[in-house]
Write a protein that holds these residues in place. Structure first.
Motif, short mmCIF file in Angstrom:
data_model
loop_
_atom_site.label_atom_id
_atom_site.label_comp_id
_atom_site.label_asym_id
_atom_site.label_seq_id
_atom_site.Cartn_x
_atom_site.Cartn_y
_atom_site.Cartn_z
N GLU A 88 -5.12 5.37 1.51
CA GLU A 88 -4.14 4.45 0.95
C GLU A 88 -4.74 3.67 -0.21
OE1 GLU A 88 -1.24 2.32 3.56
OE2 GLU A 88 -2.67 2.91 5.11
N GLU A 89 -3.90 3.38 -1.19
CA GLU A 89 -4.27 2.46 -2.25
C GLU A 89 -3.57 1.14 -1.96
OE1 GLU A 89 -5.33 5.23 -6.07
OE2 GLU A 89 -3.33 4.34 -6.02
N TYR A 90 -4.28 0.04 -2.18
CA TYR A 90 -3.77 -1.29 -1.88
C TYR A 90 -3.65 -2.09 -3.17
CZ TYR A 90 -4.99 -0.05 2.88
OH TYR A 90 -5.06 0.58 4.09
N TYR A 91 -2.45 -2.61 -3.40
CA TYR A 91 -2.14 -3.39 -4.60
C TYR A 91 -1.87 -4.83 -4.18
CZ TYR A 91 -1.63 1.12 -6.86
OH TYR A 91 -1.88 2.38 -7.36
N ILE A 133 6.75 -0.36 -6.02
CA ILE A 133 5.99 0.75 -5.45
C ILE A 133 6.02 1.96 -6.37
CG2 ILE A 133 5.95 2.42 -3.53
CD1 ILE A 133 4.85 -0.39 -2.83
N GLU A 134 7.17 2.26 -6.93
CA GLU A 134 7.27 3.40 -7.86
C GLU A 134 6.41 3.17 -9.10
OE1 GLU A 134 8.48 6.37 -7.24
OE2 GLU A 134 9.02 5.65 -5.25
N ALA A 135 6.35 1.94 -9.58
CA ALA A 135 5.48 1.63 -10.72
C ALA A 135 4.01 1.81 -10.33
CB ALA A 135 5.73 0.21 -11.21
N CYS A 136 3.66 1.45 -9.10
CA CYS A 136 2.29 1.69 -8.62
C CYS A 136 2.00 3.18 -8.57
CB CYS A 136 2.10 1.06 -7.23
SG CYS A 136 2.13 -0.74 -7.21
N ARG A 137 2.95 3.96 -8.11
CA ARG A 137 2.76 5.42 -8.08
C ARG A 137 2.54 6.00 -9.47
NH1 ARG A 137 7.06 5.52 -3.57
NH2 ARG A 137 5.72 5.76 -1.75
N ARG A 138 3.14 5.37 -10.46
CA ARG A 138 2.94 5.80 -11.86
C ARG A 138 1.68 5.17 -12.47
NH1 ARG A 138 8.54 4.56 -11.81
NH2 ARG A 138 8.11 2.60 -12.89
N SER A 188 0.84 -1.20 0.00
CA SER A 188 0.00 0.00 0.00
C SER A 188 0.87 1.25 0.00
CB SER A 188 -0.93 0.02 1.22
OG SER A 188 -0.19 0.18 2.41
N LEU A 189 0.28 2.33 -0.51
CA LEU A 189 0.97 3.62 -0.52
C LEU A 189 -0.04 4.73 -0.30
CD1 LEU A 189 0.75 5.08 -3.75
CD2 LEU A 189 1.65 2.79 -4.08
N HIS A 212 0.29 -0.46 -12.31
CA HIS A 212 -0.25 -1.72 -11.79
C HIS A 212 -1.69 -1.56 -11.32
CE1 HIS A 212 3.53 -3.79 -12.11
NE2 HIS A 212 4.14 -2.92 -11.34
N ASP A 213 -2.44 -0.70 -11.98
CA ASP A 213 -3.83 -0.47 -11.58
C ASP A 213 -4.67 -1.74 -11.64
OD1 ASP A 213 -3.25 2.14 -11.04
OD2 ASP A 213 -4.50 2.99 -12.62
N ASP A 214 -4.26 -2.70 -12.46
CA ASP A 214 -5.00 -3.96 -12.53
C ASP A 214 -4.90 -4.75 -11.23
OD1 ASP A 214 -2.19 -4.17 -13.31
OD2 ASP A 214 -2.61 -6.28 -13.78
N LEU A 215 -3.96 -4.38 -10.36
CA LEU A 215 -3.77 -5.07 -9.08
C LEU A 215 -4.45 -4.37 -7.91
CD1 LEU A 215 0.01 -5.98 -9.45
CD2 LEU A 215 -1.98 -7.44 -9.91
#
Length: 87
Positions: free
Chosen positions: A39-42, A63-68, A28-29, A71-74
């Motif tokens: 928080e968003e949870y991947y 985590i940096e890829a999630c911030r970009r 999460s971030l 990984h929205d599919d996750l």
């Protein structure tokens, strides 16, 4: 959903944990939409979770890829119309 953090990186601003009701693993971030911080949870595989717990620095690229938003599919909870941006 009940998210329980098992690891938190203050410097890199992310957490790893387990969603208690389903047993699913996550990273999460924090994000903010100007009105509320949340928080968003991947979702992670057990292998990813175990690897990132053993070597937290290896999680930073994910985590940096999630911030970009790569990984929205996750995402375990889909964001609403006023999605926040990473803080």
């Amino acid at each position: 959903m009940k998210f329980v953090d098992a690891y938190f990186s203050r410097g890199n601003r992310y957490a790893l944990g387990v969603e208690e009701e389903t047993g699913r693993y996550y990273a999460s971030l924090p994000v903010s939409n100007g009105v509320v911080d949340y928080e968003e949870y991947y979702e992670l595989t057990k292998g990813q979770f175990d690897h990132f717990r053993a070597d937290p620095d290896d999680a930073i690229e994910f985590i940096e890829a999630c911030r970009r938003r790569e990984h929205d599919d996750l995402l375990m909870q889909k964001p609403g119309w006023n999605r926040g941006t990473p803080v």
